[in-house]
Design an enzyme around this catalytic site. Sequence first.
Site, PDB file in Angstrom:
ATOM      1  N   SER A 133     -10.975  -1.120  -2.350  1.00  0.00           N
ATOM      2  CA  SER A 133      -9.564  -1.504  -2.370  1.00  0.00           C
ATOM      3  C   SER A 133      -9.337  -2.578  -1.313  1.00  0.00           C
ATOM      4  CB  SER A 133      -8.697  -0.278  -2.052  1.00  0.00           C
ATOM      5  OG  SER A 133      -7.345  -0.667  -2.004  1.00  0.00           O
ATOM      6  N   LYS A 159     -10.400  -3.907  -6.299  1.00  0.00           N
ATOM      7  CA  LYS A 159      -8.978  -3.592  -6.550  1.00  0.00           C
ATOM      8  C   LYS A 159      -8.161  -4.392  -5.549  1.00  0.00           C
ATOM      9  CE  LYS A 159      -6.250   0.407  -5.198  1.00  0.00           C
ATOM     10  NZ  LYS A 159      -6.097   1.883  -5.326  1.00  0.00           N
ATOM     11  N   LEU A 160      -7.210  -5.163  -6.040  1.00  0.00           N
ATOM     12  CA  LEU A 160      -6.350  -5.959  -5.157  1.00  0.00           C
ATOM     13  C   LEU A 160      -4.979  -5.315  -5.076  1.00  0.00           C
ATOM     14  CD1 LEU A 160      -7.056  -9.583  -6.491  1.00  0.00           C
ATOM     15  CD2 LEU A 160      -8.284  -8.329  -4.686  1.00  0.00           C
ATOM     16  N   LYS A 161      -4.514  -5.109  -3.862  1.00  0.00           N
ATOM     17  CA  LYS A 161      -3.131  -4.679  -3.668  1.00  0.00           C
ATOM     18  C   LYS A 161      -2.247  -5.876  -4.019  1.00  0.00           C
ATOM     19  CE  LYS A 161      -3.652  -0.561  -2.080  1.00  0.00           C
ATOM     20  NZ  LYS A 161      -3.023   0.608  -2.707  1.00  0.00           N
ATOM     21  N   ASP A 187      -3.181  -3.060  -7.847  1.00  0.00           N
ATOM     22  CA  ASP A 187      -2.403  -1.869  -7.498  1.00  0.00           C
ATOM     23  C   ASP A 187      -1.111  -2.302  -6.837  1.00  0.00           C
ATOM     24  OD1 ASP A 187      -3.027   1.102  -5.404  1.00  0.00           O
ATOM     25  OD2 ASP A 187      -1.348   0.513  -6.678  1.00  0.00           O
ATOM     26  N   ASN A 189       1.561  -0.151  -6.140  1.00  0.00           N
ATOM     27  CA  ASN A 189       2.223   0.904  -5.363  1.00  0.00           C
ATOM     28  C   ASN A 189       3.748   0.870  -5.539  1.00  0.00           C
ATOM     29  OD1 ASN A 189      -0.394   0.316  -3.247  1.00  0.00           O
ATOM     30  ND2 ASN A 189       0.112   2.441  -3.749  1.00  0.00           N
ATOM     31  N   GLU A 212      -2.105  -0.798 -11.679  1.00  0.00           N
ATOM     32  CA  GLU A 212      -1.842   0.552 -11.177  1.00  0.00           C
ATOM     33  C   GLU A 212      -0.426   0.672 -10.642  1.00  0.00           C
ATOM     34  OE1 GLU A 212      -4.710   1.668  -8.240  1.00  0.00           O
ATOM     35  OE2 GLU A 212      -3.824   3.631  -7.888  1.00  0.00           O
ATOM     36  N   ASP A 237      -0.700   6.425 -10.568  1.00  0.00           N
ATOM     37  CA  ASP A 237      -1.197   7.054  -9.324  1.00  0.00           C
ATOM     38  C   ASP A 237      -0.079   7.974  -8.805  1.00  0.00           C
ATOM     39  OD1 ASP A 237      -2.258   5.615  -6.068  1.00  0.00           O
ATOM     40  OD2 ASP A 237      -1.685   7.624  -6.625  1.00  0.00           O
ATOM     41  N   LYS A 261      -6.102  11.714  -7.402  1.00  0.00           N
ATOM     42  CA  LYS A 261      -6.187  11.933  -5.956  1.00  0.00           C
ATOM     43  C   LYS A 261      -5.877  13.407  -5.708  1.00  0.00           C
ATOM     44  CE  LYS A 261      -4.556   7.448  -4.315  1.00  0.00           C
ATOM     45  NZ  LYS A 261      -3.414   6.772  -3.668  1.00  0.00           N
ATOM     46  N   GLY A 289      -8.321   6.978  -3.499  1.00  0.00           N
ATOM     47  CA  GLY A 289      -8.670   7.260  -2.107  1.00  0.00           C
ATOM     48  C   GLY A 289      -7.441   7.172  -1.212  1.00  0.00           C
TER      49      GLY A 289
HETATM   50  O1  LIG Z   1     -10.302   3.400  -0.416  1.00  0.00           O
HETATM   51  C1  LIG Z   1      -9.411   4.146   0.018  1.00  0.00           C
HETATM   52  O2  LIG Z   1      -9.584   5.287   0.495  1.00  0.00           O
HETATM   53  C2  LIG Z   1      -7.980   3.653  -0.040  1.00  0.00           C
HETATM   54  C3  LIG Z   1      -7.668   3.203  -1.428  1.00  0.00           C
HETATM   55  C4  LIG Z   1      -6.224   2.797  -1.524  1.00  0.00           C
HETATM   56  O3  LIG Z   1      -5.919   1.669  -1.818  1.00  0.00           O
HETATM   57  N1  LIG Z   1      -5.326   3.732  -1.220  1.00  0.00           N
HETATM   58  C5  LIG Z   1      -3.919   3.354  -1.284  1.00  0.00           C
HETATM   59  C6  LIG Z   1      -3.392   3.685  -2.639  1.00  0.00           C
HETATM   60  O4  LIG Z   1      -2.224   3.395  -2.882  1.00  0.00           O
HETATM   61  O5  LIG Z   1      -4.175   4.150  -3.464  1.00  0.00           O
HETATM   62  C7  LIG Z   1      -3.228   4.024  -0.145  1.00  0.00           C
HETATM   63  C8  LIG Z   1      -3.547   3.588   1.097  1.00  0.00           C
HETATM   64  C9  LIG Z   1      -2.956   4.144   2.231  1.00  0.00           C
HETATM   65  C10 LIG Z   1      -2.072   5.195   2.076  1.00  0.00           C
HETATM   66  C11 LIG Z   1      -1.782   5.632   0.802  1.00  0.00           C
HETATM   67  C12 LIG Z   1      -2.368   5.057  -0.316  1.00  0.00           C
END
Ligand SMILES: O=C(O)CCC(=O)N[C@@H](C(=O)O)c1ccccc1
Length: 366
Positions: A133, A159-161, A187, A189, A212, A237, A261, A289
């Site tokens: 990520s 995976k790109l935020k 992703d 969020n 995502e 998610d 998750k 994750g």
């Molecule tokens: O690789 C990892 O553990 C993090 C993957 C990731 O991007 N987690 C994000 C998510 O939205 O999935 C996240 C990060 C921090 C806190 C919550 C969620």
Amino acid sequence: LKLEGVELIRIRMPLVAPFRTSFGTETTREILLLRAVTNGAEGWGECVAMNDPLYSSEYVDGAADVLRRFLVPALRTGVPATGVAPALARFKGHRMAKAALETAVLDAELRAEGRSFGRELGAVRERVPSGVSVGIMSSIDALLDAVAGYLAEGYLRIKLKIEPGWDVEPVRAVRERFGDAVLLQVDANTAYTVGDARHLAKLDPFDLLLIEQPLDEEDVRGHAALARQLRTPVCLDESIVSARAAADAIAFGACAIVNIKPGRVGGYLEARRVHDVCAAHGVPVWAGGMLETGLGRAANVALAALPGFTLPGDTSASGRYYREDITEPFVLVDGHLAVPSGPGLGVAPLPDRLAEVTVATEWIAA
Ligand SMILES: O=C(O)CCC(=O)N[C@@H](C(=O)O)c1ccccc1
């Protein structure tokens, strides 16, 4: 197994680099670990709640409080791991806190019986493909450098935020620099609204594996409407908080893929039920994750070895987030992580390392 009590261990782990998402930037992870002491063995659990309630309503101090006052005392009578969720059901929500407690009890049970997490959950593989990520960056150049580094390390999926203002350009830049063969997904969020559908459709030409959680976690109808306007498959998610939520989202056409998750759904046993519901509907899943230490990472890798996990997950190497993990580090080998085969989680905190990062401990008698 009789639960004698649970030790809450608060640790502070600096990240190797700031991790920016659409809801904030993390530089240090405050993590709540649980050490369950039973008459048979001790077991470990990791609560994935963040410091602040930005990803979900849970946060570290809240998890500690609900564990101390309600969840651990509720297990006084001593229950098997399969009895933890039913014993905690009368308390609403707090899935991440419940997941950590169930995991610690399950780990103790499995260590006592000499059975691995993978075997208990139904793993069918001995290693799992790893994705990575990549956070929102300060510039396209910085992003391309980061992606180049991860690809060089062997990660099999990027995976790109994304967020409004940082979406089409970064995706286009990664495609132009690294080509069409790289497995690529984004992703959001929950950063968009269903009114952004035409803008998000601009991602369709880039052959992404998925987009995502583009919308609010409670907007199932909006995701179904959006999915009808995009070619890119929608993955959920934050919305998938249980097996029932997965069944509903699939029935409403709100998602074609699910990120599982365990902390978000209340534990690894519910995570397996989410997997089973998705598999029954032909919906692929992958392991998400939450920047876990090697403890949570070990459990996630075991879960990612179940048959329905057909897409690389966010099961990165320990070094993606931490200079030094609290367990033996997970290291990428040919883009894969090995599924631990020892009893229970198969890993445990290294005492000296744990002591270095521990900021507080608290014993809760069951
Ligand atoms: O690789 C990892 O553990 C993090 C993957 C990731 O991007 N987690 C994000 C998510 O939205 O999935 C996240 C990060 C921090 C806190 C919550 C969620």
